[in-house]
Every structure is written in structure tokens, then in C-alpha cells.
Design a protein around this motif. Structure first.
Motif, PDB file in Angstrom:
ATOM      1  N   ASP A 160       0.832  -1.204   0.000  1.00 13.22           N
ATOM      2  CA  ASP A 160       0.000   0.000   0.000  1.00 13.22           C
ATOM      3  C   ASP A 160       0.867   1.254   0.000  1.00 13.22           C
ATOM      4  O   ASP A 160       0.579   2.228  -0.707  1.00 13.22           O
ATOM      5  CB  ASP A 160      -0.896  -0.039   1.245  1.00 13.22           C
ATOM      6  N   ALA A 161       1.949   1.228   0.782  1.00 12.89           N
ATOM      7  CA  ALA A 161       2.837   2.398   0.897  1.00 12.89           C
ATOM      8  C   ALA A 161       3.853   2.459  -0.243  1.00 12.89           C
ATOM      9  O   ALA A 161       4.574   3.456  -0.372  1.00 12.89           O
ATOM     10  CB  ALA A 161       3.571   2.365   2.230  1.00 12.89           C
ATOM     11  N   GLY A 162       3.936   1.390  -1.030  1.00 16.34           N
ATOM     12  CA  GLY A 162       4.916   1.361  -2.114  1.00 16.34           C
ATOM     13  C   GLY A 162       6.344   1.236  -1.609  1.00 16.34           C
ATOM     14  O   GLY A 162       7.276   1.808  -2.178  1.00 16.34           O
ATOM     15  N   ILE A 163       6.529   0.504  -0.502  1.00 11.32           N
ATOM     16  CA  ILE A 163       7.881   0.299   0.034  1.00 11.32           C
ATOM     17  C   ILE A 163       8.181  -1.185   0.132  1.00 11.32           C
ATOM     18  O   ILE A 163       7.287  -2.026  -0.014  1.00 11.32           O
ATOM     19  CB  ILE A 163       8.048   0.927   1.447  1.00 11.32           C
ATOM     20  N   LYS A 164       9.466  -1.492   0.351  1.00 11.05           N
ATOM     21  CA  LYS A 164       9.856  -2.864   0.670  1.00 11.05           C
ATOM     22  C   LYS A 164       9.880  -2.994   2.190  1.00 11.05           C
ATOM     23  O   LYS A 164      10.201  -2.034   2.893  1.00 11.05           O
ATOM     24  CB  LYS A 164      11.254  -3.156   0.138  1.00 11.05           C
ATOM     25  N   SER A 165       9.595  -4.192   2.692  1.00  8.00           N
ATOM     26  CA  SER A 165       9.594  -4.355   4.158  1.00  8.00           C
ATOM     27  C   SER A 165      10.965  -4.000   4.730  1.00  8.00           C
ATOM     28  O   SER A 165      11.069  -3.516   5.855  1.00  8.00           O
ATOM     29  CB  SER A 165       9.185  -5.777   4.538  1.00  8.00           C
ATOM     30  N   LYS A 166      12.014  -4.204   3.933  1.00  6.40           N
ATOM     31  CA  LYS A 166      13.374  -3.910   4.419  1.00  6.40           C
ATOM     32  C   LYS A 166      13.597  -2.412   4.649  1.00  6.40           C
ATOM     33  O   LYS A 166      14.583  -2.013   5.266  1.00  6.40           O
ATOM     34  CB  LYS A 166      14.417  -4.429   3.414  1.00  6.40           C
ATOM     35  N   GLY A 187      -2.991  -6.336  11.865  1.00  8.88           N
ATOM     36  CA  GLY A 187      -2.962  -5.027  11.224  1.00  8.88           C
ATOM     37  C   GLY A 187      -1.548  -4.485  11.185  1.00  8.88           C
ATOM     38  O   GLY A 187      -0.701  -4.868  12.013  1.00  8.88           O
ATOM     39  N   ALA A 188      -1.293  -3.598  10.231  1.00  8.46           N
ATOM     40  CA  ALA A 188       0.023  -2.954  10.126  1.00  8.46           C
ATOM     41  C   ALA A 188      -0.173  -1.534   9.603  1.00  8.46           C
ATOM     42  O   ALA A 188      -0.989  -1.301   8.706  1.00  8.46           O
ATOM     43  CB  ALA A 188       0.946  -3.744   9.196  1.00  8.46           C
ATOM     44  N   ILE A 189       0.558  -0.624  10.200  1.00 10.48           N
ATOM     45  CA  ILE A 189       0.509   0.791   9.839  1.00 10.48           C
ATOM     46  C   ILE A 189       1.938   1.235   9.537  1.00 10.48           C
ATOM     47  O   ILE A 189       2.848   0.962  10.331  1.00 10.48           O
ATOM     48  CB  ILE A 189      -0.030   1.638  11.028  1.00 10.48           C
ATOM     49  N   ILE A 190       2.127   1.907   8.410  1.00  8.79           N
ATOM     50  CA  ILE A 190       3.450   2.458   8.054  1.00  8.79           C
ATOM     51  C   ILE A 190       3.391   3.972   8.219  1.00  8.79           C
ATOM     52  O   ILE A 190       2.476   4.627   7.705  1.00  8.79           O
ATOM     53  CB  ILE A 190       3.836   2.119   6.599  1.00  8.79           C
ATOM     54  N   MET A 191       4.384   4.518   8.922  1.00  9.90           N
ATOM     55  CA  MET A 191       4.445   5.970   9.143  1.00  9.90           C
ATOM     56  C   MET A 191       5.794   6.534   8.710  1.00  9.90           C
ATOM     57  O   MET A 191       6.814   5.859   8.798  1.00  9.90           O
ATOM     58  CB  MET A 191       4.245   6.292  10.644  1.00  9.90           C
ATOM     59  N   THR A 192       5.760   7.780   8.263  1.00 13.59           N
ATOM     60  CA  THR A 192       7.005   8.503   7.968  1.00 13.59           C
ATOM     61  C   THR A 192       6.877   9.933   8.488  1.00 13.59           C
ATOM     62  O   THR A 192       5.803  10.366   8.880  1.00 13.59           O
ATOM     63  CB  THR A 192       7.303   8.597   6.459  1.00 13.59           C
ATOM     64  N   TYR A 238       5.090   9.456  -1.014  1.00 15.42           N
ATOM     65  CA  TYR A 238       4.474   8.133  -1.090  1.00 15.42           C
ATOM     66  C   TYR A 238       3.219   8.210  -1.956  1.00 15.42           C
ATOM     67  O   TYR A 238       2.662   9.294  -2.161  1.00 15.42           O
ATOM     68  CB  TYR A 238       4.154   7.627   0.323  1.00 15.42           C
ATOM     69  N   PRO A 239       2.779   7.065  -2.470  1.00 18.68           N
ATOM     70  CA  PRO A 239       1.676   7.103  -3.443  1.00 18.68           C
ATOM     71  C   PRO A 239       0.322   7.526  -2.875  1.00 18.68           C
ATOM     72  O   PRO A 239      -0.536   7.975  -3.624  1.00 18.68           O
ATOM     73  CB  PRO A 239       1.608   5.661  -3.957  1.00 18.68           C
ATOM     74  N   ASN A 240       0.115   7.381  -1.568  1.00 20.14           N
ATOM     75  CA  ASN A 240      -1.214   7.620  -0.996  1.00 20.14           C
ATOM     76  C   ASN A 240      -1.353   9.015  -0.416  1.00 20.14           C
ATOM     77  O   ASN A 240      -0.376   9.671  -0.103  1.00 20.14           O
ATOM     78  CB  ASN A 240      -1.472   6.616   0.133  1.00 20.14           C
ATOM     79  N   LYS A 241      -2.606   9.418  -0.251  1.00 21.92           N
ATOM     80  CA  LYS A 241      -2.895  10.632   0.519  1.00 21.92           C
ATOM     81  C   LYS A 241      -2.416  10.418   1.946  1.00 21.92           C
ATOM     82  O   LYS A 241      -2.916   9.513   2.623  1.00 21.92           O
ATOM     83  CB  LYS A 241      -4.414  10.849   0.569  1.00 21.92           C
ATOM     84  N   PRO A 242      -1.460  11.223   2.437  1.00 21.48           N
ATOM     85  CA  PRO A 242      -1.009  10.993   3.818  1.00 21.48           C
ATOM     86  C   PRO A 242      -2.117  11.311   4.824  1.00 21.48           C
ATOM     87  O   PRO A 242      -2.940  12.200   4.592  1.00 21.48           O
ATOM     88  CB  PRO A 242       0.148  11.983   3.990  1.00 21.48           C
TER      89      PRO A 242
END
Lengths: 135, 381
Positions: B42-48, B210-215, B223-227
Motif C-alpha cells: 500500500d505504501a509502495g515500500i519494501k519491508s526492508k 494489522g500494520a501501519i506504516i508511518m514517515t 508516497y503514493p497515498n494521501k497521507p
């Protein structure tokens, strides 16, 4: 009977052990804070109201009222329905307990109750309550 | 506009929810990893790319280490404070702080549980002065509900309104577990568990993760989504054991809510939706009152007549909540996930039109820990 050697008595036990030992001797004791005059339950090393370490043991009046209550629904084979409640002691502190001697659905908020020490054998004793007879 | 605390410092850029409901054959950590996989996609990142891990997973004693090992990560920030179900809302603050301080770049908040399939029931600590009475989690909430009824005249019909509203939202969510129609009469006829709470006053026990990615906020636009920005957050506690709760009708949300709203510079009436941890129907009523949506004691009247159901005055628990969507032991992360989905406009049939702000309120223990966060879109910064 166990063959285990009886452990030596602990010379200077903490508040919980003092409380349990008093219960085992048939006394329901709570703490009174010399720092702020609050009564304290459960037994602590520091007063939760003011932080003072000047907690002294006093005999609880054993009088209280039901602050809130529920009937825990259980199948008959699991022991049937039972009361669970929080009692507010006359001195102020509250504790979880149950009211015995009347049907679980007869326990009501604000009901006057009196403490009783129960428990058998090696298990720690604990406090339950009985409804006071209506005047 | 207030700029205090962590307001606007960090944003949610990825959300992942695993398969949930009944997912036999999947462990806590496998479900967690599926949620992480989806959040990263969803965030367009790699887990690493993740270098900060915030996790609480029972019964793991070292869940952050387990999550990091499982995902093959060497995070620079490891945080696992256990507050019960509110832990994940609490992590929003600490992730935002860590990101803002440059301690990490990509934070993961995660949780997973196979509580339903493993038949492992959530439970609290054994506490010495309550354990002789064998209280179940529901019993403390039942005693809070009993006291609320006694003091304010709240009725079982009011509790039923909460269950019915949650079900009505769940019927708009294809992923919700309980989607059959539910009426007030059905709820009132439900089997009593601990008076006055019936089976339908209690949350589900499901599997799910569930998992949430934050920056950091300034990176969020890349990132591709509306923050979805963290506008305010605050944690409070009132007790651990229910008998030590000073007033069973007032939770510490009455303190965490005002602090979180003050940080956000917003008030309850500014919220597009409210995600309130509904472990039991009484929770929703207590939190509506304590967070300031209505006065103390008026929560029952407030929820009456479908106020918090679809089409009502206030959108509450739009995924169907712990009552009708999912509740795998510690539900807090799903509050955040649903709020983010709504603020991104991706909630489909249950979408709250024009959603720009959300209050997310987590509960832990037996009304013990209360954590409030206010989230918003870029327009609310």
C-alpha cells in the motif's frame, strides 16, 4: 502431608504478607496513612494518595456498601450464576469481592454488607461479604 | 492553529489488514506478516525499508524482537510498551516522536493474533486481590455498565442501540464478520453473560492482524497515498484493577481526549468520524461522554435513534467495530486502520462523505489505559 521442611519465618515481611498473615489469624486489616489520613486498600508500601511511606495497620470495620455489582452467568455444571461486586468500605477504599448468603440476583448497589474472612487449607484467605439483616 | 507537541510531524502512508474473522492454520506472526506485506504494498515500500518497529503481540514476551526477526529487520528503534488494546494508538505518539527526531525513517506499528482459531481467550494479569473471585474481562465492564445505569438511568436499550449501530455499519463492510441484520429486540433477547451485558454487548473474538506504516511529514508526500497526519495524541491511565477505578462511570478518556484535541487545535464537533474502542457496548457510551461528544450521563440518550449508525449525526466505528467487524484480542490497531481508510476516501459503501478528521480512541485492560489520537488529511494541517 508434605515432607517439605517448614520454611523459616520471614523476619520483615512486605505489606502483602503482613495482610495475609493477619487474615490467616482471623483479622481483616487495612492501612491508614499517617501522612494524609487516607485509608488504603490493597496493601501498599507507599500511600497511593500522597506517596508517604507512613502506612500503619488498623483493624478494618468490616462495614461497607456495594458500589457496583454483576451476576456472572454460568452453566449449572460450572457452578451456576454467582455474584461479583466491588464493595466500598466504610473507611473509603474499595475492593473486589462477592456477597454471599443471598441469591446472586438479590445483590444491589448501595446494599449494606459486612466482611467475612474465608478460605481453607494452605490457600490464601480472602474477604467476602454478607448482606446485613434489614432493620 | 496550534503547532504544539507532535501535531503534523508524522503521517500514516500505508495500511494493511490481514485476512480476518476465522483464519485457521495461521499463527499470530504469520497473520502479522501478511498485514505487513499489505501495508508495504500500500505504501509502495519494501519491508526492508522499515527501520522502526512498534509492536505488542500477546502472548509473546518480546514481541518487537520476534516481529523484527520474523520480518528479517534490524530496526534502529524498537518499542513494545504494553498498554493492552490501546497500545497501538499509543505507538502513534512514539513513532511520530522517533520519526521527527530522525531516530528512524520508516516506522511500522503492527499486531497479529489467531485468538479465535487457537481458542486462546484474551485475559488480564492475575492480580492478587481480585484473582480469588475469578473475574473475566467482561465482568469489570459489566460492573461499569451497572454503575452507569444506577447513576444515570442508562438502559439496556441504550446498550442495544450501540450494538445495532455497529452491526448496521458492518453490513456496509464486506470484510466484517457479522453482517446479518440486527434489531434492538434481538440484542435485548441475547443471552446474558454478566448483567447487564449480553453476548451482543460483547466484542467478537476473531483472528486478524494489522500494520501501519508511518514517515515524517515532509517525506509523506513522496508516497503514493494521501497521507493521514497525526494531529494530536495523549495517553492516560486511571487504574489497573477495576476495584481501584475511582469512578466507574468516568474513564481516563476524560483527560486523554481534551489533551489530544488541544494538541490538534480541534474539538469533538470538528470530527468527521469517531473510532472508539468498543470491546463492550458500554465503552462506546462512556467514550462519547468522556471525549466530549455529549455530557456525562447522556451517552445513552445520545446514541438513541440511530445517532451513531449509518446516516446518523455522528459516524462511529464505521468498519463495524469490535462488536461486529473484528476483534482479535487487542483491537486498537484496527481503529487507526479504519480511520486512515476513511480519511483517504477508500471506505467504499461505508465511506463518510468528505471525511477530513477522525478521533481514534483506544482502551486497554479493564477501562485502565485510555489513549486518544486525532488524525487528519493534508487540508487539516
Amino acid at each position: 502431608m508434605s515432607d517439605k521442611p517448614t520454611p523459616a519465618p520471614i523476619a520483615n515481611p512486605g505489606p502483602d504478607m503482613i495482610y495475609q498473615q493477619a487474615l490467616a489469624a482471623g483479622m481483616f486489616k487495612i492501612q491508614h496513612c499517617a501522612g494524609c489520613n487516607a485509608y488504603v486498600f490493597y496493601p501498599r508500601h507507599l500511600c497511593p494518595e500522597c506517596g508517604s511511606a507512613k502506612l500503619e495497620w488498623v483493624q478494618a470495620s468490616g462495614k461497607g456498601t456495594v458500589y457496583t455489582t454483576t451476576m456472572v452467568r454460568q452453566r449449572p455444571e460450572a457452578g451456576g450464576n454467582k455474584n461479583l461486586c466491588v464493595v466500598e468500605l466504610a473507611e473509603g477504599p474499595r475492593l473486589m469481592s462477592r456477597v454471599e448468603g443471598i441469591a446472586a440476583d438479590e445483590v444491589k448497589i448501595d446494599m449494606a454488607v459486612t466482611a467475612e474472612i474465608v478460605g481453607s487449607g494452605e490457600e490464601p484467605k480472602f474477604i467476602v461479604f454478607r448482606a446485613e439483616a434489614k432493620q | 492553529m496550534s503547532t504544539q507537541g507532535i501535531r503534523g510531524k508524522a503521517a500514516i502512508v500505508g495500511v494493511g489488514i490481514s485476512e480476518h474473522g476465522e483464519v485457521p492454520g495461521w499463527s499470530h506472526f504469520e497473520l502479522m506478516a501478511q498485514a505487513v506485506e499489505r501495508a508495504c504494498a500500500d505504501a509502495g515500500i519494501k519491508s526492508k525499508d522499515i527501520d522502526g518497529v512498534f509492536a505488542a503481540i500477546t502472548p509473546s514476551g518480546l514481541p518487537v524482537s520476534m516481529v523484527s526477526e520474523y520480518l528479517g529487520l534490524q530496526p534502529k528503534v524498537l518499542e513494545g510498551t504494553m498498554l493492552g488494546g490501546s497500545s497501538f494508538v499509543n505507538f502513534l505518539s512514539w513513532a511520530a516522536l522517533a520519526l521527527d527526531a530522525g531516530l528512524c525513517e520508516v516506522a511500522l506499528i503492527t499486531y497479529g493474533s489467531n485468538a479465535r482459531s487457537s481458542k486462546r481467550r484474551p485475559g488480564g494479569d492475575l492480580v492478587p486481590y481480585e484473582s480469588p473471585f475469578g473475574p473475566r474481562l467482561v465482568d469489570g465492564y459489566a460492573m461499569a455498565a451497572a454503575r452507569h445505569m444506577y447513576q444515570y438511568g442508562t438502559k439496556r436499550e441504550h446498550l442495544a442501540e450501540v450494538a445495532v449501530a455497529a452491526r448496521a455499519w458492518a453490513r456496509l463492510n464486506p470484510k466484517a464478520m457479522m453482517r446479518d441484520p440486527l434489531t434492538i429486540e434481538d440484542a435485548l433477547k441475547s443471552r446474558m453473560i454478566a448483567d447487564p451485558l449480553t453476548l451482543l454487548d460483547c466484542c467478537l473474538i476473531t483472528d486478524g492482524a494489522g500494520a501501519i506504516i508511518m514517515t515524517r511529514a515532509e517525506r509523506a508526500k513522496d508516497y503514493p497515498n494521501k497521507p493521514v497526519y497525526i494531529l494530536g495524541a495523549a495517553a492516560e491511565h486511571s487504574h489497573m484493577q477495576i476495584a481501584q477505578m475511582r469512578d466507574l462511570t468516568v474513564t481516563a478518556a476524560a483527560r486523554s481526549g481534551p489533551r489530544a484535541f488541544a494538541m490538534a487545535g480541534l474539538k469533538p464537533t470538528d470530527m468527521s468520524l469517531a473510532m472508539l474502542y468498543d470491546a463492550f457496548t458500554i465503552n462506546t457510551i462512556l467514550f462519547l461522554e468522556d471525549l466530549g461528544f455529549c455530557k456525562k450521563g447522556e451517552g445513552g440518550a445520545f446514541v438513541s435513534g440511530g445517532t451513531i449508525a449509518p446516516g446518523g449525526r455522528l459516524a462511529v466505528n464505521t468498519n463495524g467495530g469490535g462488536l461486529s467487524c473484528l476483534h482479535p484480542g487487542m483491537y486498537g490497531i484496527f481503529l487507526i486502520a479504519e480511520a486512515a481508510i476513511q480519511l483517504r476516501g477508500l471506505a467504499g459503501e461505508r465511506q463518510v462523505a468528505g471525511a477530513a478528521t477522525a478521533v481514534v480512541h483506544g482502551n486497554g485492560g479493564t477501562l485502565s489505559t485510555q489513549v486518544t489520537a486525532v488524525l487528519g488529511t493534508a487540508e487539516t494541517l
